[in-house]
Design an enzyme around this catalytic site. Sequence first.
Site, PDB file in Angstrom:
ATOM      1  N   TRP A  47       1.056  -1.176  -0.219  1.00 44.06           N
ATOM      2  CA  TRP A  47       0.202   0.340   0.108  1.00 44.06           C
ATOM      3  C   TRP A  47       0.490   1.578   0.111  1.00 44.06           C
ATOM      4  O   TRP A  47       0.703   2.195  -0.742  1.00 44.06           O
ATOM      5  CB  TRP A  47      -1.273  -0.443   1.149  1.00 44.06           C
ATOM      6  CG  TRP A  47      -2.138  -1.216   1.493  1.00 44.06           C
ATOM      7  CD1 TRP A  47      -2.225  -2.508   2.254  1.00 44.06           C
ATOM      8  CD2 TRP A  47      -3.257  -1.062  -0.336  1.00 44.06           C
ATOM      9  NE1 TRP A  47      -3.502  -2.745   1.151  1.00 44.06           N
ATOM     10  CE2 TRP A  47      -3.504  -2.205   0.138  1.00 44.06           C
ATOM     11  CE3 TRP A  47      -3.276  -0.140  -1.064  1.00 44.06           C
ATOM     12  CZ2 TRP A  47      -4.900  -2.228  -0.534  1.00 44.06           C
ATOM     13  CZ3 TRP A  47      -4.520  -0.732  -1.909  1.00 44.06           C
ATOM     14  CH2 TRP A  47      -5.619  -1.532  -1.689  1.00 44.06           C
ATOM     15  N   ASP A  81      -1.499   6.700   6.512  1.00 43.98           N
ATOM     16  CA  ASP A  81      -2.219   5.924   5.685  1.00 43.98           C
ATOM     17  C   ASP A  81      -2.476   4.814   6.985  1.00 43.98           C
ATOM     18  O   ASP A  81      -2.200   3.680   7.227  1.00 43.98           O
ATOM     19  CB  ASP A  81      -2.222   5.393   4.943  1.00 43.98           C
ATOM     20  CG  ASP A  81      -2.720   4.015   4.308  1.00 43.98           C
ATOM     21  OD1 ASP A  81      -4.233   4.323   5.399  1.00 43.98           O
ATOM     22  OD2 ASP A  81      -2.905   3.456   3.197  1.00 43.98           O
ATOM     23  N   LYS A 114     -12.330  -1.578   6.340  1.00 41.37           N
ATOM     24  CA  LYS A 114     -11.181  -2.525   6.905  1.00 41.37           C
ATOM     25  C   LYS A 114     -11.540  -2.583   8.707  1.00 41.37           C
ATOM     26  O   LYS A 114     -11.999  -3.783   9.031  1.00 41.37           O
ATOM     27  CB  LYS A 114      -9.784  -1.788   6.808  1.00 41.37           C
ATOM     28  CG  LYS A 114      -9.225  -1.745   5.568  1.00 41.37           C
ATOM     29  CD  LYS A 114      -9.006  -2.739   4.357  1.00 41.37           C
ATOM     30  CE  LYS A 114      -9.332  -2.600   3.180  1.00 41.37           C
ATOM     31  NZ  LYS A 114      -7.983  -2.335   2.790  1.00 41.37           N
TER      32      LYS A 114
HETATM   33  C1  LIG Z   1      -7.786  -1.169   1.536  1.00 43.47           C
HETATM   34  C2  LIG Z   1      -6.187  -0.430   1.777  1.00 43.47           C
HETATM   35  C3  LIG Z   1      -6.614   0.748   1.263  1.00 43.47           C
HETATM   36  C4  LIG Z   1      -7.403   1.057   0.020  1.00 43.47           C
HETATM   37  O1  LIG Z   1      -7.835   1.570   0.173  1.00 43.47           O
HETATM   38  P1  LIG Z   1      -9.610   1.602  -0.904  1.00 43.47           P
HETATM   39  O2  LIG Z   1     -10.213   2.198   0.045  1.00 43.47           O
HETATM   40  O3  LIG Z   1      -9.801   0.472  -2.089  1.00 43.47           O
HETATM   41  O4  LIG Z   1      -9.159   2.736  -2.498  1.00 43.47           O
HETATM   42  C5  LIG Z   1      -5.142   1.443   1.629  1.00 43.47           C
HETATM   43  N1  LIG Z   1      -3.887   1.884   1.875  1.00 43.47           N
HETATM   44  C6  LIG Z   1      -4.452   0.345   3.111  1.00 43.47           C
HETATM   45  C7  LIG Z   1      -3.833   0.019   3.829  1.00 43.47           C
HETATM   46  C8  LIG Z   1      -5.746  -0.504   2.447  1.00 43.47           C
HETATM   47  O5  LIG Z   1      -5.944  -1.720   3.620  1.00 43.47           O
END
Ligand SMILES: *Cc1c(COP(=O)(O)O)cnc(C)c1O
Length: 365
Positions: free
Chosen positions: A102, A171, A195
């Site tokens: 990511w 993030d 998540k």
């Molecule tokens: C799932 C995820 C993303 C991407 O998220 P989307 O909403 O599908 O764009 C980005 N960073 C992390 C750490 C993730 O687990």
Amino acid sequence: MGKIHNFGAGPAKLPEEVYDILKDEFTNFDGTGISIMETSHRTPTYFKLNKEVQDVVRNLMNVPSNYKILFLSGGGQGQFAGVPLNLISRTGTADYLVTGAWSAKAAKEAKKYGKVNMVLPPTDRYVDIPDQSTWNLDPNASYVYICTNETIHGVEFDSIPDTKGVPLVADMSSNFMSKKVDVSKFGVIYGGAQKNIGTAGVVLVIVREDLLNQALPICPSILDWTVNAKADSILNTPPMFAILVMGRVLQWIVKKGGLDKMAELATKKSSLIYDIIEESNGFYYAPVAKAVRSKMNIPFRIGSPTGDDALEKEFLKGAEALNLIQLKGHRDVGGIRASTYNAVTLEEVQTLANYMKEFYKKHAK
Ligand SMILES: *Cc1c(COP(=O)(O)O)cnc(C)c1O
């Protein structure tokens, strides 16, 4: 069909108690007789919800008053562009710590808008975070970017890096609200809700006010934090249902005992799985270094460090038969991945742990 135990990495399990509340308000939100999905976003009804969800975020994470809380669209990946578009103008360059898939994607996206300095040596095997004394930090960087929990590779920061005054951007998509964090150590925290804190459609952004007002001129308004802060996250039609779900999930966390309780459970749950892996004499193999093993996403192989295909297939088949689902590892990593997010109960993880023990007894040589 018996009770399903969902270990998916995302979109992931939501707490059962939250569904009970959502069912009740699904077609009659806040006594209006209609759903939030068919309510105008420019009504007192929605203004109230908007504030209620901001308040619960602020209280749960103890967000200082000089930070804005935004509800945006475009998912986590929207912010891969949003971060540089809003922040890179100060010096034109940014530091990225690539610790998994990511953050690698985020760094790639950022290159469209400025210079990206790779803080760590390149690798395609993300199993550790090098010691901070070895990091190639650029004092001239506009910001330092990290992904606090790499959902695919299962690498989680065990402490907040010291960026020597350069704003830290994180993030937190897959470990948001899994433990207490000192928000004041960050310039920006963001994450998609699907998540650990809700459903797809909304991304929660927490941004320090002094970092506003420096977006690149080409930044689309919809990604511009300053524009969205001024509009109180009602610039355009917000994903109101996703925001409602997030609010109910966060209120559920409060009711369960808050972030310390979530952290305690995350440690207990992940230890159940990691302990079995450690005690299996290599039958189960977790590639990630102990200090940075994720408490949310646990990738492992079966039979050997590169995985025995037949054994892993059989493991998944046996798991499905017990209603233990979405355990297949990400295609980039292979093997098995168990996600133990807030909504996954200790009992459910115990059920998986028992199955792992049985499977080991049956197949280990
Ligand atoms: C799932 C995820 C993303 C991407 O998220 P989307 O909403 O599908 O764009 C980005 N960073 C992390 C750490 C993730 O687990």
